[in-house]
Scaffold this motif. Sequence first.
Motif, PDB file in Angstrom:
ATOM      1  N   ASP A 118       0.800  -1.212   0.000  1.00  0.00           N
ATOM      2  CA  ASP A 118       0.000   0.000   0.000  1.00  0.00           C
ATOM      3  C   ASP A 118       0.839   1.270   0.000  1.00  0.00           C
ATOM      4  N   THR A 119       2.067   1.201   0.503  1.00  0.00           N
ATOM      5  CA  THR A 119       2.887   2.400   0.606  1.00  0.00           C
ATOM      6  C   THR A 119       4.064   2.395  -0.360  1.00  0.00           C
ATOM      7  N   SER A 120       4.213   1.357  -1.153  1.00  0.00           N
ATOM      8  CA  SER A 120       5.387   1.269  -2.014  1.00  0.00           C
ATOM      9  C   SER A 120       5.383   2.302  -3.119  1.00  0.00           C
ATOM     10  N   THR A 121       4.237   2.857  -3.455  1.00  0.00           N
ATOM     11  CA  THR A 121       4.174   3.848  -4.518  1.00  0.00           C
ATOM     12  C   THR A 121       4.445   5.253  -4.012  1.00  0.00           C
ATOM     13  N   LEU A 122       4.523   5.446  -2.705  1.00  0.00           N
ATOM     14  CA  LEU A 122       4.793   6.763  -2.165  1.00  0.00           C
ATOM     15  C   LEU A 122       6.281   7.045  -2.250  1.00  0.00           C
ATOM     16  N   ASP A 123       6.628   8.260  -2.651  1.00  0.00           N
ATOM     17  CA  ASP A 123       8.016   8.631  -2.829  1.00  0.00           C
ATOM     18  C   ASP A 123       8.590   9.148  -1.521  1.00  0.00           C
ATOM     19  N   THR A 124       9.352   8.321  -0.841  1.00  0.00           N
ATOM     20  CA  THR A 124       9.998   8.738   0.398  1.00  0.00           C
ATOM     21  C   THR A 124      11.485   8.965   0.188  1.00  0.00           C
ATOM     22  N   SER A 125      11.952   8.907  -1.054  1.00  0.00           N
ATOM     23  CA  SER A 125      13.374   9.075  -1.310  1.00  0.00           C
ATOM     24  C   SER A 125      13.733  10.514  -1.632  1.00  0.00           C
ATOM     25  N   THR A 126      12.748  11.370  -1.849  1.00  0.00           N
ATOM     26  CA  THR A 126      13.032  12.760  -2.151  1.00  0.00           C
ATOM     27  C   THR A 126      13.475  13.473  -0.893  1.00  0.00           C
ATOM     28  N   HIS A 153      -0.292  13.201   3.804  1.00  0.00           N
ATOM     29  CA  HIS A 153      -1.666  13.493   3.380  1.00  0.00           C
ATOM     30  C   HIS A 153      -2.166  12.426   2.406  1.00  0.00           C
ATOM     31  N   ALA A 154      -1.309  12.032   1.467  1.00  0.00           N
ATOM     32  CA  ALA A 154      -1.683  11.000   0.497  1.00  0.00           C
ATOM     33  C   ALA A 154      -1.960   9.661   1.185  1.00  0.00           C
ATOM     34  N   ALA A 155      -1.316   9.433   2.335  1.00  0.00           N
ATOM     35  CA  ALA A 155      -1.520   8.187   3.075  1.00  0.00           C
ATOM     36  C   ALA A 155      -2.735   8.268   4.002  1.00  0.00           C
ATOM     37  N   GLY A 156      -3.373   9.434   4.069  1.00  0.00           N
ATOM     38  CA  GLY A 156      -4.576   9.561   4.881  1.00  0.00           C
ATOM     39  C   GLY A 156      -4.383  10.182   6.247  1.00  0.00           C
ATOM     40  N   PHE A 157      -3.205  10.727   6.528  1.00  0.00           N
ATOM     41  CA  PHE A 157      -2.988  11.402   7.795  1.00  0.00           C
ATOM     42  C   PHE A 157      -3.639  12.788   7.744  1.00  0.00           C
ATOM     43  N   PRO A 158      -4.302  13.207   8.819  1.00  0.00           N
ATOM     44  CA  PRO A 158      -4.930  14.530   8.846  1.00  0.00           C
ATOM     45  C   PRO A 158      -3.882  15.618   9.102  1.00  0.00           C
ATOM     46  N   VAL A 159      -3.040  15.855   8.129  1.00  0.00           N
ATOM     47  CA  VAL A 159      -1.893  16.747   8.275  1.00  0.00           C
ATOM     48  C   VAL A 159      -2.323  18.150   8.703  1.00  0.00           C
ATOM     49  N   ASP A 160      -3.444  18.624   8.199  1.00  0.00           N
ATOM     50  CA  ASP A 160      -3.871  19.978   8.518  1.00  0.00           C
ATOM     51  C   ASP A 160      -4.292  20.129   9.984  1.00  0.00           C
ATOM     52  N   LEU A 161      -4.489  19.024  10.692  1.00  0.00           N
ATOM     53  CA  LEU A 161      -4.879  19.077  12.100  1.00  0.00           C
ATOM     54  C   LEU A 161      -3.690  18.940  13.046  1.00  0.00           C
ATOM     55  N   LEU A 162      -2.494  18.731  12.515  1.00  0.00           N
ATOM     56  CA  LEU A 162      -1.310  18.546  13.346  1.00  0.00           C
ATOM     57  C   LEU A 162      -0.845  19.866  13.943  1.00  0.00           C
ATOM     58  N   THR A 163      -0.318  19.792  15.158  1.00  0.00           N
ATOM     59  CA  THR A 163       0.277  20.972  15.783  1.00  0.00           C
ATOM     60  C   THR A 163       1.656  21.210  15.175  1.00  0.00           C
ATOM     61  N   ASP A 164       2.193  22.388  15.427  1.00  0.00           N
ATOM     62  CA  ASP A 164       3.545  22.678  14.944  1.00  0.00           C
ATOM     63  C   ASP A 164       4.558  21.702  15.535  1.00  0.00           C
ATOM     64  N   GLU A 165       4.361  21.344  16.798  1.00  0.00           N
ATOM     65  CA  GLU A 165       5.276  20.405  17.445  1.00  0.00           C
ATOM     66  C   GLU A 165       5.202  19.030  16.789  1.00  0.00           C
ATOM     67  N   GLN A 166       3.991  18.587  16.448  1.00  0.00           N
ATOM     68  CA  GLN A 166       3.837  17.294  15.781  1.00  0.00           C
ATOM     69  C   GLN A 166       4.473  17.320  14.400  1.00  0.00           C
ATOM     70  N   ARG A 167       4.305  18.412  13.688  1.00  0.00           N
ATOM     71  CA  ARG A 167       4.939  18.551  12.360  1.00  0.00           C
ATOM     72  C   ARG A 167       6.455  18.509  12.481  1.00  0.00           C
ATOM     73  N   LEU A 168       6.985  19.132  13.525  1.00  0.00           N
ATOM     74  CA  LEU A 168       8.433  19.124  13.739  1.00  0.00           C
ATOM     75  C   LEU A 168       8.938  17.706  13.969  1.00  0.00           C
ATOM     76  N   VAL A 169       8.239  16.954  14.813  1.00  0.00           N
ATOM     77  CA  VAL A 169       8.636  15.559  15.080  1.00  0.00           C
ATOM     78  C   VAL A 169       8.587  14.748  13.796  1.00  0.00           C
ATOM     79  N   LEU A 170       7.501  14.859  13.050  1.00  0.00           N
ATOM     80  CA  LEU A 170       7.376  14.098  11.804  1.00  0.00           C
ATOM     81  C   LEU A 170       8.419  14.539  10.782  1.00  0.00           C
ATOM     82  N   GLY A 171       8.763  15.813  10.785  1.00  0.00           N
ATOM     83  CA  GLY A 171       9.764  16.326   9.854  1.00  0.00           C
ATOM     84  C   GLY A 171      11.154  15.788  10.106  1.00  0.00           C
ATOM     85  N   GLU A 172      11.379  15.263  11.299  1.00  0.00           N
ATOM     86  CA  GLU A 172      12.691  14.716  11.644  1.00  0.00           C
ATOM     87  C   GLU A 172      12.792  13.218  11.396  1.00  0.00           C
TER      88      GLU A 172
END
Length: 89
Positions: free
Chosen positions: A15-23, A35-54
Motif C-alpha cells: 500500500d505504501t510502495s508507490t509513495l516517494d519517500t526518497s526525495t 496526506h496521500a496516506a490519509g494522515f490529517p496533516v492539517d490538524l497537526l500541531t507545529d510540534e507534531q509537524r516538527l517531530v514528523l519532519g525529523e
Amino acid sequence: MTGQPPPTAPEPSPDTSTLDTSTSNTSTSLEATLHAAGFPVDLLTDEQRLVLGELTPEELTLLLDVKSRLDAVGPEVQAHGEIAGGALF
C-alpha cells in the motif's frame, strides 16, 4: 565490528510502495506524502509537524506501513466500538 552484516530496513507494504519517500525530506514533500496516506496533516500541531519532519526515510516507511495495516483492520475495530461502545478497545 562483529563480522555480521548490518540490519536491513523492513520492506515497505504494497500500500505504501508507490509513495516517494526518497526525495528530500522537506516539510512540504513530507506533508504531501502523509496526506496521500490519509494522515490529517492539517490538524497537526507545529510540534507534531516538527517531530514528523525529523523522521528518517526508513522511519517514514515504517510509519506508513503501520498505518496501512491499522487501516486494514479499522472497519472490524470500528464495528466493535459501535456495538460495545468502545469499551474493549
